[in-house]
Design a protein around this motif. Structure first.
Motif, mmCIF file in Angstrom:
data_model
loop_
_atom_site.group_PDB
_atom_site.id
_atom_site.type_symbol
_atom_site.label_atom_id
_atom_site.label_comp_id
_atom_site.label_asym_id
_atom_site.label_seq_id
_atom_site.Cartn_x
_atom_site.Cartn_y
_atom_site.Cartn_z
ATOM 1 N N ILE A 1 0.831 -1.201 0.000
ATOM 2 C CA ILE A 1 0.000 0.000 0.000
ATOM 3 C C ILE A 1 0.866 1.251 0.000
ATOM 4 O O ILE A 1 0.618 2.195 -0.763
ATOM 5 N N LEU A 2 1.903 1.290 0.833
ATOM 6 C CA LEU A 2 2.776 2.472 0.872
ATOM 7 C C LEU A 2 3.534 2.666 -0.433
ATOM 8 O O LEU A 2 3.810 3.796 -0.823
ATOM 9 N N SER A 3 3.872 1.570 -1.124
ATOM 10 C CA SER A 3 4.573 1.728 -2.408
ATOM 11 C C SER A 3 3.653 2.303 -3.471
ATOM 12 O O SER A 3 4.107 2.937 -4.414
ATOM 13 N N GLU A 4 2.348 2.103 -3.310
ATOM 14 C CA GLU A 4 1.371 2.682 -4.238
ATOM 15 C C GLU A 4 0.986 4.101 -3.839
ATOM 16 O O GLU A 4 0.692 4.931 -4.694
ATOM 17 N N ASP A 5 0.943 4.374 -2.525
ATOM 18 C CA ASP A 5 0.528 5.681 -2.026
ATOM 19 C C ASP A 5 1.274 5.986 -0.735
ATOM 20 O O ASP A 5 0.789 5.693 0.364
ATOM 21 N N GLY A 6 2.433 6.577 -0.868
ATOM 22 C CA GLY A 6 3.267 6.908 0.281
ATOM 23 C C GLY A 6 2.696 8.013 1.146
ATOM 24 O O GLY A 6 3.188 8.250 2.249
ATOM 25 N N ARG A 7 1.650 8.686 0.679
ATOM 26 C CA ARG A 7 1.059 9.781 1.438
ATOM 27 C C ARG A 7 -0.235 9.378 2.143
ATOM 28 O O ARG A 7 -0.910 10.222 2.728
ATOM 29 N N ILE A 8 -0.573 8.103 2.112
ATOM 30 C CA ILE A 8 -1.789 7.648 2.776
ATOM 31 C C ILE A 8 -1.681 7.944 4.271
ATOM 32 O O ILE A 8 -0.607 7.807 4.864
ATOM 33 N N SER A 9 -2.779 8.350 4.879
ATOM 34 C CA SER A 9 -2.761 8.625 6.320
ATOM 35 C C SER A 9 -2.650 7.314 7.082
ATOM 36 O O SER A 9 -3.057 6.248 6.596
ATOM 37 N N ASN A 10 -2.101 7.386 8.279
ATOM 38 C CA ASN A 10 -1.982 6.192 9.110
ATOM 39 C C ASN A 10 -3.363 5.603 9.396
ATOM 40 O O ASN A 10 -3.527 4.384 9.426
ATOM 41 N N LEU A 11 -4.365 6.456 9.588
ATOM 42 C CA LEU A 11 -5.719 5.986 9.856
ATOM 43 C C LEU A 11 -6.268 5.175 8.677
ATOM 44 O O LEU A 11 -6.819 4.082 8.864
ATOM 45 N N ASN A 12 -6.082 5.684 7.445
ATOM 46 C CA ASN A 12 -6.539 4.952 6.252
ATOM 47 C C ASN A 12 -5.735 3.678 6.028
ATOM 48 O O ASN A 12 -6.280 2.650 5.635
ATOM 49 N N LEU A 13 -4.431 3.755 6.284
ATOM 50 C CA LEU A 13 -3.588 2.569 6.148
ATOM 51 C C LEU A 13 -4.034 1.497 7.135
ATOM 52 O O LEU A 13 -4.176 0.319 6.771
ATOM 53 N N ALA A 14 -4.266 1.892 8.368
ATOM 54 C CA ALA A 14 -4.711 0.945 9.394
ATOM 55 C C ALA A 14 -6.022 0.289 8.989
ATOM 56 O O ALA A 14 -6.204 -0.930 9.144
ATOM 57 N N ASP A 15 -6.926 1.077 8.446
ATOM 58 C CA ASP A 15 -8.214 0.542 8.002
ATOM 59 C C ASP A 15 -8.020 -0.484 6.882
ATOM 60 O O ASP A 15 -8.646 -1.546 6.888
ATOM 61 N N ARG A 16 -7.141 -0.181 5.954
ATOM 62 C CA ARG A 16 -6.928 -1.080 4.809
ATOM 63 C C ARG A 16 -6.250 -2.389 5.194
ATOM 64 O O ARG A 16 -6.444 -3.403 4.532
ATOM 65 N N VAL A 17 -5.431 -2.373 6.239
ATOM 66 C CA VAL A 17 -4.744 -3.600 6.646
ATOM 67 C C VAL A 17 -5.405 -4.259 7.860
ATOM 68 O O VAL A 17 -4.908 -5.266 8.363
ATOM 69 N N ALA A 18 -6.514 -3.686 8.314
ATOM 70 C CA ALA A 18 -7.305 -4.239 9.420
ATOM 71 C C ALA A 18 -6.500 -4.369 10.718
ATOM 72 O O ALA A 18 -6.482 -5.413 11.370
ATOM 73 N N LEU A 19 -5.798 -3.282 11.052
ATOM 74 C CA LEU A 19 -5.087 -3.185 12.324
ATOM 75 C C LEU A 19 -5.491 -1.880 13.003
ATOM 76 O O LEU A 19 -6.018 -0.973 12.350
ATOM 77 N N SER A 20 -5.187 -1.752 14.261
ATOM 78 C CA SER A 20 -5.433 -0.482 14.940
ATOM 79 C C SER A 20 -4.428 0.546 14.430
ATOM 80 O O SER A 20 -3.328 0.186 13.970
ATOM 81 N N PRO A 21 -4.768 1.827 14.504
ATOM 82 C CA PRO A 21 -3.813 2.854 14.075
ATOM 83 C C PRO A 21 -2.478 2.782 14.815
ATOM 84 O O PRO A 21 -1.425 2.951 14.214
#
Length: 150
Positions: free
Chosen positions: A14-34
């Motif tokens: 995900i970070l290699s596709e969008d290095g500017r993704i927010s931690n909150l959105n990243l957490a949601d996409r990988v199903a982990l807590s922020p």
């Protein structure tokens, strides 16, 4: 070397596709807590797996209409000749990538220029003027159906 699990691989993809993704959105996409996601990203950064973040530039909008790969063979196969060549490539703005490779040539370059005239200037006045260069073979990019750098 750091061991990766599936969550780490998801985060890296995900970070290699969008290095500017927010931690909150990243957490949601990988199903982990922020907080768990942030700890994992920080560990990946601290270990050097994530070496940095960058902006992806559009070559055409920057006026770069000519892209080529160049195979370069050296006439002298010494460490000092290689170092001199590599210094010259570091200084050449047209050279976006320089790789020391195995095979029939020593280097593979990715070159970007405004147009054919600008490329010819680089080919003749910069690369062709280096005393260690013996052979140059150019492969002009006509299209890039897959380019993960963009």
């Amino acid at each position: 070397m750091m061991k990766f699990d599936e969550k780490d691989r998801q985060i890296l993809r995900i970070l290699s596709e969008d290095g500017r993704i927010s931690n909150l959105n990243l957490a949601d996409r990988v199903a982990l807590s922020p907080s768990a996601t942030l700890r994992r990203v920080q560990a990946l950064e601290a270990s050097g797996v994530i070496a940095g973040y960058r902006a992806v530039l559009d070559p055409e909008r920057l006026g770069t209409g000519f892209i080529a790969y160049m195979a370069v063979g050296l006439s002298v196969h010494t460490k000092s000749a290689q170092q001199a060549f590599e210094r010259a490539m570091q200084a050449a703005a047209e050279v976006r990538e320089c790789h020391n490779v195995t095979g029939s040539v020593e280097y593979l370059l990715r070159v970007e220029a405004a147009d054919l005239r600008a490329y010819k200037r680089f080919h003749t006045d910069i690369l062709g003027a280096l005393p260690q260069v013996a052979t140059i073979t150019t492969y002009v990019v006509m299209g890039s159906p897959k380019d993960e750098r963009r």
